[in-house]
Scaffold this motif. Structure first.
Motif, short mmCIF file in Angstrom:
data_model
loop_
_atom_site.label_atom_id
_atom_site.label_comp_id
_atom_site.label_asym_id
_atom_site.label_seq_id
_atom_site.Cartn_x
_atom_site.Cartn_y
_atom_site.Cartn_z
N GLY A 192 0.80 -1.23 -0.03
CA GLY A 192 -0.07 0.08 -0.06
C GLY A 192 0.92 1.31 -0.15
N SER B 292 -2.62 3.31 -0.21
CA SER B 292 -3.51 2.61 0.55
C SER B 292 -3.79 1.40 -0.28
N ASP C 281 -4.11 1.84 9.77
CA ASP C 281 -5.01 2.66 9.42
C ASP C 281 -4.31 4.17 9.58
N LYS D 68 -6.12 5.68 5.38
CA LYS D 68 -5.37 5.03 4.26
C LYS D 68 -4.99 3.60 5.14
#
Length: 422
Positions: A319, A328, A362, A366
């Protein structure tokens, strides 16, 4: 006391001579029909049990036992001594001084880590002293490729590393249990410190940073809290001290996923931790992927995970682009399915199964998948589906994953018996 310095060897001899008994590990090498001391480790801890062990080979002997303090003092002084049926000869005149280090709790130095602070003294070996051979060790003990591998297994239950310095003749460890930090939990707006110790009278806790400073008295072992109005600053320092002497401390400049982290520090604010990790960039312990890879990219990621596991650990962040921009995880498939996909890849292609933890972070809305891989004590193989009978081994060199050399593979395959590190 300064964090480092020098201590006269005569002072250490007097300290050892005044103790009834101490825990000792000795590594001896055969030279001209006699046994010379190659390395000795002493622990000045009456609470630490010792299980006597003896590994005997034609060219080397390794002993772990509890000896009278005056006997060890005599060895440190350079006098020959009879130990466990062996006449130990000192390899040359003793060094007049020892290097002195004062270490905080959970600090690794020379492959040793303890929960509490400690003072360590090291006495250098005479450069002209006989060196151990490099042949295979087979005898009354586990078999090893060479002396260095046997020594690492005996002392640390870990493989030998080619970068290790074996120049010290003696290592003496003194635990400092006056006071220490058992655990620190860092949340978005609160730092909680658990303090333990045997003599905490007059101690204080200080949390300091570039723009703030908080202090509170310590009235005994227990839990203490600091409110963090703006979160924990990246340059913060937590110190347990009495007047101008520190008892223990922790700094919070660069926590690192996947590697041998400070077991006493628990982060409950993954966002700031991720920022600090990315600040170091891709390298020996970090690899970034934009998304869960497929086809050939899948192999590249798995090779990197195998390399992390075969050395001292690391993290794959999924990500995050190669330029460290957080993009993300894709919305589809859902995050749980992406985690399961990575877990399945590792299960199907790496052998043996490395120790790792997939964690979803988190960060400002994202989601990033961090695959934290712990370093192991052996080599981990990638098995190609097309040629499963030919395992592939890799190591990490800076930001690159490269095939392991034959000597690196050989060094990773050895048996390390279960021992307890001082």
């Amino acid at each position: 006391m300064a964090n480092s310095g020098q201590t006269e060897t005569t002072a250490l001899v007097a300290m050892l001579g005044g103790r009834a008994a101490v825990n000792v590990r000795l590594a001896l090498v055969a030279d001209a029909q006699q046994w010379q001391l190659h390395h000795g480790q002493v622990t000045l801890d009456d609470d630490a049990p010792v299980k006597e062990r003896a590994w005997r080979y034609s060219t080397a002997t390794f002993l772990e036992l509890r000896l009278p303090g005056p006997t060890v003092a005599a060895l440190l002084r350079g006098d020959d001594q009879d130990v466990h049926g062996i006449r130990i000869v000192f390899p040359g005149p003793p060094s007049p001084s020892a290097s002195t280090y004062r270490l905080r709790g959970q600090e690794e130095w020379g492959r040793v880590t303890t929960r509490w602070p400690r003072t360590e003294w090291t006495v250098s070996r005479d450069t002209n002293a006989p060196q151990p051979g490099h042949g295979l060790l087979v005898g009354d003990g586990p078999s090893f490729l060479n002396f260095d591998q046997a020594l690492s297994a005996f002392l640390y239950q870990r493989p030998h590393e080619s970068t290790e310095d074996r120049s010290d003749l003696w290592r003496i460890v003194l635990p400092q249990r006056v006071g220490w930090l058992s655990q620190i939990t860092i949340g978005p707006d609160l730092l909680t410190a658990v303090v333990d110790g045997e003599a905490l009278d007059g101690a204080v806790l200080e949390l300091s940073g570039a723009a703030d400073n908080q202090m509170q008295p310590v009235d005994g072992a227990g839990t203490y809290r600091f409110e963090l109005a703006h979160g924990l600053a990246h340059d913060s320092l937590l110190t347990l001290r009495r007047e101008d002497q520190w008892l223990d401390w922790r700094s919070f400049s660069a926590p690192t996923y996947g590697r041998a982290r400070d077991a006493s520090v628990v982060w409950e604010q993954p966002g700031p931790v991720l920022d600090l990790l990315l600040a170091n960039g891709e390298g020996q312990h970090l690899e970034c992927k934009r998304e869960v890879p497929e086809c050939e990219s899948r192999k590249k990621m798995l090779k990197t995970i195998a390399a992390f596991a075969s050395q001292d650990g690391g993290t794959v962040l999924i990500g995050v682009q190669d330029d460290l921009q957080i993009v993300s995880l894709p919305e589809k498939p859902n995050v749980d399915k992406q985690v399961l996909a990575v877990v399945g890849m590792i299960r199907d292609h790496l052998e043996p199964m490395p120790s790792y933890e997939p964690r979803v972070i988190d960060h400002d809305g994202k989601k990033i998948l961090a695959v934290e891989v712990s370093g192991g004590d052996q080599m981990y193989a990638y098995r190609n589906e097309a040629r499963p009978e030919f395992p592939e081994f890799y190591v990490r060199v800076g930001p690159n994953t490269v095939p392991a050399r034959h000597r690196e593979i050989a060094a990773g395959f050895r048996q390390a018996p279960g021992v307890t590190t001082f």
